[in-house]
Scaffold this motif. Structure first.
Motif, PDB file in Angstrom:
ATOM      1  N   LYS A   1       0.825  -1.206   0.000  1.00  0.00           N
ATOM      2  CA  LYS A   1       0.000   0.000   0.000  1.00  0.00           C
ATOM      3  C   LYS A   1       0.862   1.260   0.000  1.00  0.00           C
ATOM      4  O   LYS A   1       0.595   2.213  -0.739  1.00  0.00           O
ATOM      5  CB  LYS A   1      -0.927  -0.009   1.222  1.00  0.00           C
ATOM      6  CG  LYS A   1      -1.852   1.194   1.274  1.00  0.00           C
ATOM      7  CD  LYS A   1      -2.774   1.131   2.487  1.00  0.00           C
ATOM      8  CE  LYS A   1      -3.688   2.360   2.541  1.00  0.00           C
ATOM      9  NZ  LYS A   1      -4.600   2.301   3.716  1.00  0.00           N
TER      10      LYS A   1
ATOM     11  N   LYS B   1       6.894  -3.153 -15.418  1.00  0.00           N
ATOM     12  CA  LYS B   1       7.167  -2.142 -14.393  1.00  0.00           C
ATOM     13  C   LYS B   1       8.647  -2.189 -14.056  1.00  0.00           C
ATOM     14  O   LYS B   1       9.165  -3.250 -13.713  1.00  0.00           O
ATOM     15  CB  LYS B   1       6.344  -2.360 -13.124  1.00  0.00           C
ATOM     16  CG  LYS B   1       6.605  -1.309 -12.038  1.00  0.00           C
ATOM     17  CD  LYS B   1       5.603  -1.413 -10.890  1.00  0.00           C
ATOM     18  CE  LYS B   1       5.909  -2.596 -10.005  1.00  0.00           C
ATOM     19  NZ  LYS B   1       7.138  -2.362  -9.171  1.00  0.00           N
TER      20      LYS B   1
ATOM     21  N   TRP C   1      10.027   7.507  -5.441  1.00  0.00           N
ATOM     22  CA  TRP C   1       9.803   6.618  -6.569  1.00  0.00           C
ATOM     23  C   TRP C   1      10.896   6.822  -7.605  1.00  0.00           C
ATOM     24  O   TRP C   1      11.124   7.932  -8.086  1.00  0.00           O
ATOM     25  CB  TRP C   1       8.443   6.861  -7.214  1.00  0.00           C
ATOM     26  CG  TRP C   1       8.124   5.823  -8.241  1.00  0.00           C
ATOM     27  CD1 TRP C   1       8.194   5.950  -9.594  1.00  0.00           C
ATOM     28  CD2 TRP C   1       7.735   4.464  -7.981  1.00  0.00           C
ATOM     29  NE1 TRP C   1       7.866   4.762 -10.202  1.00  0.00           N
ATOM     30  CE2 TRP C   1       7.581   3.830  -9.238  1.00  0.00           C
ATOM     31  CE3 TRP C   1       7.496   3.734  -6.825  1.00  0.00           C
ATOM     32  CZ2 TRP C   1       7.192   2.499  -9.352  1.00  0.00           C
ATOM     33  CZ3 TRP C   1       7.119   2.410  -6.944  1.00  0.00           C
ATOM     34  CH2 TRP C   1       6.960   1.801  -8.188  1.00  0.00           C
TER      35      TRP C   1
ATOM     36  N   ALA D   1       4.289   5.587  -5.542  1.00  0.00           N
ATOM     37  CA  ALA D   1       4.288   5.545  -7.006  1.00  0.00           C
ATOM     38  C   ALA D   1       3.238   6.480  -7.599  1.00  0.00           C
ATOM     39  O   ALA D   1       3.507   7.218  -8.556  1.00  0.00           O
ATOM     40  CB  ALA D   1       4.040   4.116  -7.477  1.00  0.00           C
ATOM     41  N   TYR D   2       2.033   6.471  -7.034  1.00  0.00           N
ATOM     42  CA  TYR D   2       0.957   7.340  -7.519  1.00  0.00           C
ATOM     43  C   TYR D   2       1.356   8.810  -7.403  1.00  0.00           C
ATOM     44  O   TYR D   2       1.101   9.608  -8.312  1.00  0.00           O
ATOM     45  CB  TYR D   2      -0.322   7.092  -6.723  1.00  0.00           C
ATOM     46  CG  TYR D   2      -1.281   6.136  -7.384  1.00  0.00           C
ATOM     47  CD1 TYR D   2      -2.369   6.602  -8.119  1.00  0.00           C
ATOM     48  CD2 TYR D   2      -1.102   4.752  -7.278  1.00  0.00           C
ATOM     49  CE1 TYR D   2      -3.249   5.720  -8.730  1.00  0.00           C
ATOM     50  CE2 TYR D   2      -1.977   3.869  -7.880  1.00  0.00           C
ATOM     51  CZ  TYR D   2      -3.049   4.357  -8.604  1.00  0.00           C
ATOM     52  OH  TYR D   2      -3.922   3.481  -9.207  1.00  0.00           O
ATOM     53  N   ARG D   3       1.960   9.177  -6.273  1.00  0.00           N
ATOM     54  CA  ARG D   3       2.333  10.579  -6.051  1.00  0.00           C
ATOM     55  C   ARG D   3       3.400  11.040  -7.044  1.00  0.00           C
ATOM     56  O   ARG D   3       3.547  12.231  -7.309  1.00  0.00           O
ATOM     57  CB  ARG D   3       2.821  10.765  -4.613  1.00  0.00           C
ATOM     58  CG  ARG D   3       1.713  10.599  -3.567  1.00  0.00           C
ATOM     59  CD  ARG D   3       2.242  10.784  -2.155  1.00  0.00           C
ATOM     60  NE  ARG D   3       2.757  12.132  -1.934  1.00  0.00           N
ATOM     61  CZ  ARG D   3       2.008  13.184  -1.599  1.00  0.00           C
ATOM     62  NH1 ARG D   3       0.697  13.039  -1.440  1.00  0.00           N
ATOM     63  NH2 ARG D   3       2.549  14.367  -1.409  1.00  0.00           N
TER      64      ARG D   3
ATOM     65  N   GLU E   1       2.609   1.697  -3.361  1.00  0.00           N
ATOM     66  CA  GLU E   1       1.667   2.154  -4.390  1.00  0.00           C
ATOM     67  C   GLU E   1       1.380   3.648  -4.235  1.00  0.00           C
ATOM     68  O   GLU E   1       1.296   4.381  -5.220  1.00  0.00           O
ATOM     69  CB  GLU E   1       0.367   1.368  -4.294  1.00  0.00           C
ATOM     70  CG  GLU E   1      -0.619   1.691  -5.402  1.00  0.00           C
ATOM     71  CD  GLU E   1      -1.868   0.839  -5.324  1.00  0.00           C
ATOM     72  OE1 GLU E   1      -2.694   1.089  -4.415  1.00  0.00           O
ATOM     73  OE2 GLU E   1      -2.011  -0.072  -6.154  1.00  0.00           O
ATOM     74  N   THR E   2       1.260   4.112  -3.008  1.00  0.00           N
ATOM     75  CA  THR E   2       1.018   5.536  -2.764  1.00  0.00           C
ATOM     76  C   THR E   2       2.201   6.373  -3.231  1.00  0.00           C
ATOM     77  O   THR E   2       2.032   7.428  -3.863  1.00  0.00           O
ATOM     78  CB  THR E   2       0.759   5.797  -1.266  1.00  0.00           C
ATOM     79  OG1 THR E   2      -0.376   5.051  -0.847  1.00  0.00           O
ATOM     80  CG2 THR E   2       0.518   7.278  -1.011  1.00  0.00           C
TER      81      THR E   2
ATOM     82  N   ALA F   1       3.406   9.728 -10.142  1.00  0.00           N
ATOM     83  CA  ALA F   1       2.821   9.393 -11.443  1.00  0.00           C
ATOM     84  C   ALA F   1       3.606   8.289 -12.146  1.00  0.00           C
ATOM     85  O   ALA F   1       3.656   8.242 -13.368  1.00  0.00           O
ATOM     86  CB  ALA F   1       2.727  10.628 -12.336  1.00  0.00           C
ATOM     87  N   TYR F   2       4.233   7.421 -11.359  1.00  0.00           N
ATOM     88  CA  TYR F   2       5.030   6.319 -11.892  1.00  0.00           C
ATOM     89  C   TYR F   2       6.153   6.810 -12.820  1.00  0.00           C
ATOM     90  O   TYR F   2       6.573   6.129 -13.736  1.00  0.00           O
ATOM     91  CB  TYR F   2       4.145   5.308 -12.629  1.00  0.00           C
ATOM     92  CG  TYR F   2       3.380   4.413 -11.694  1.00  0.00           C
ATOM     93  CD1 TYR F   2       3.925   3.220 -11.225  1.00  0.00           C
ATOM     94  CD2 TYR F   2       2.099   4.765 -11.260  1.00  0.00           C
ATOM     95  CE1 TYR F   2       3.218   2.400 -10.365  1.00  0.00           C
ATOM     96  CE2 TYR F   2       1.388   3.945 -10.391  1.00  0.00           C
ATOM     97  CZ  TYR F   2       1.952   2.770  -9.940  1.00  0.00           C
ATOM     98  OH  TYR F   2       1.255   1.954  -9.074  1.00  0.00           O
TER      99      TYR F   2
ATOM    100  N   GLU G   1       6.927  15.866  -6.912  1.00  0.00           N
ATOM    101  CA  GLU G   1       5.515  15.782  -6.556  1.00  0.00           C
ATOM    102  C   GLU G   1       4.793  17.097  -6.826  1.00  0.00           C
ATOM    103  O   GLU G   1       3.626  17.109  -7.248  1.00  0.00           O
ATOM    104  CB  GLU G   1       5.366  15.356  -5.100  1.00  0.00           C
ATOM    105  CG  GLU G   1       5.786  13.909  -4.861  1.00  0.00           C
ATOM    106  CD  GLU G   1       5.567  13.454  -3.434  1.00  0.00           C
ATOM    107  OE1 GLU G   1       5.232  14.309  -2.578  1.00  0.00           O
ATOM    108  OE2 GLU G   1       5.733  12.246  -3.161  1.00  0.00           O
TER     109      GLU G   1
END
Length: 240
Positions: free
Chosen positions: A6, A41, A74, A12-14, A9-10, A16-17, A104
């Motif tokens: 979790k 990935k 990330w 990575a999302y922040r 993933e957060t 934008a991968y 970010e």
């Protein structure tokens, strides 16, 4: 120990991968073309502060939760390996927290304004190359660091004029970066003031160089700390 799913993933999302290294910014996810059911990935959630003693940038005095999103950056797999080489000797925690914050903020701006990240990433990369070109050119000009006793006033004027001309040309290619333009303008102002004073009385060459060098050195420091330029050699003697 890796971040839990979790948290990873957060992080990575922040981002934008997209790799948060400002000199990389590669996309880290995508499809496998030959099979519509598969994906690729090559990104990883990296620890800024190492978890255990001996790990890169481990800081037992830090109040940051090592396993939290706050401590995660990330990166593509290559950059993750790079920042942890030699226990992170070349990449300080301050640098990496700066990468995270800047990246970010950029992604957030793109999301709010409905813009593609690709042109902006390309622009940042181009501007950084311009800044490095300027640093490299100045670094080869002995007027900024050689002993004043071996300096000829005529050669000094010619050298400074060449630097001003080169920076003028490079600045024209800077794309929407007010901070970089302001740094370049400060260098140009320092050079112009020096040439104005020297034209009035070149017998005070040493005095004018004493004033010029720290002014230029301060802007080189900004290019290193704020833009990420690499600076080495004798020119580092004027950087505060």
């Amino acid at each position: 120990m890796a971040f839990d799913k979790k948290t990873s993933e957060t992080i990575a999302y922040r981002a934008a991968y997209i790799c948060s290294n400002p000199e990389c910014n590669t996309l880290t996810i995508g499809p496998t073309i030959t099979d519509p059911q598969l994906k690729n990935k090559k990104g990883e959630a990296a620890h800024i502060l190492g978890e255990k003693a001996g790990a890169a940038r481990h800081d037992p005095k830090s109040s940051i939760n090592i396993a939290s999103v706050e401590n995660g950056l990330w990166l593509c797999a290559n950059c993750h390996t790079l920042i942890d080489k030699n226990k992170g000797a070349d990449y300080s925690s301050d640098d990496l927290f700066g990468w995270k914050k800047d990246h970010e903020e950029t992604i957030s701006m793109l999301l709010r304004t409905h813009k593609s990240p690709l042109p902006l990433i390309s622009r940042r990369s181009t501007n950084r190359k311009i800044a490095q070109n300027i640093v490299d050119y100045i670094s080869n000009k002995g007027v900024y660091f050689q002993c004043h006793l071996i300096e000829n006033p005529d050669h000094v004027i010619k050298s400074i004029a060449e630097v001003r001309k080169t920076i003028d040309l490079e600045v024209k290619a800077i794309d929407s970066d007010k901070r970089l333009k302001e740094i370049c303008r400060s260098i140009q102002n320092a050079n112009q003031d020096f040439m104005n004073e020297l034209s009035l009385d070149n017998s005070l060459l040493h005095h004018y160089l004493i004033i010029l060098r720290p002014r230029v050195g301060l802007q080189l420091k900004r290019l290193r700390d704020e833009i990420g330029c690499n600076i080495s050699g004798e020119i580092t003697s004027i950087i505060p």
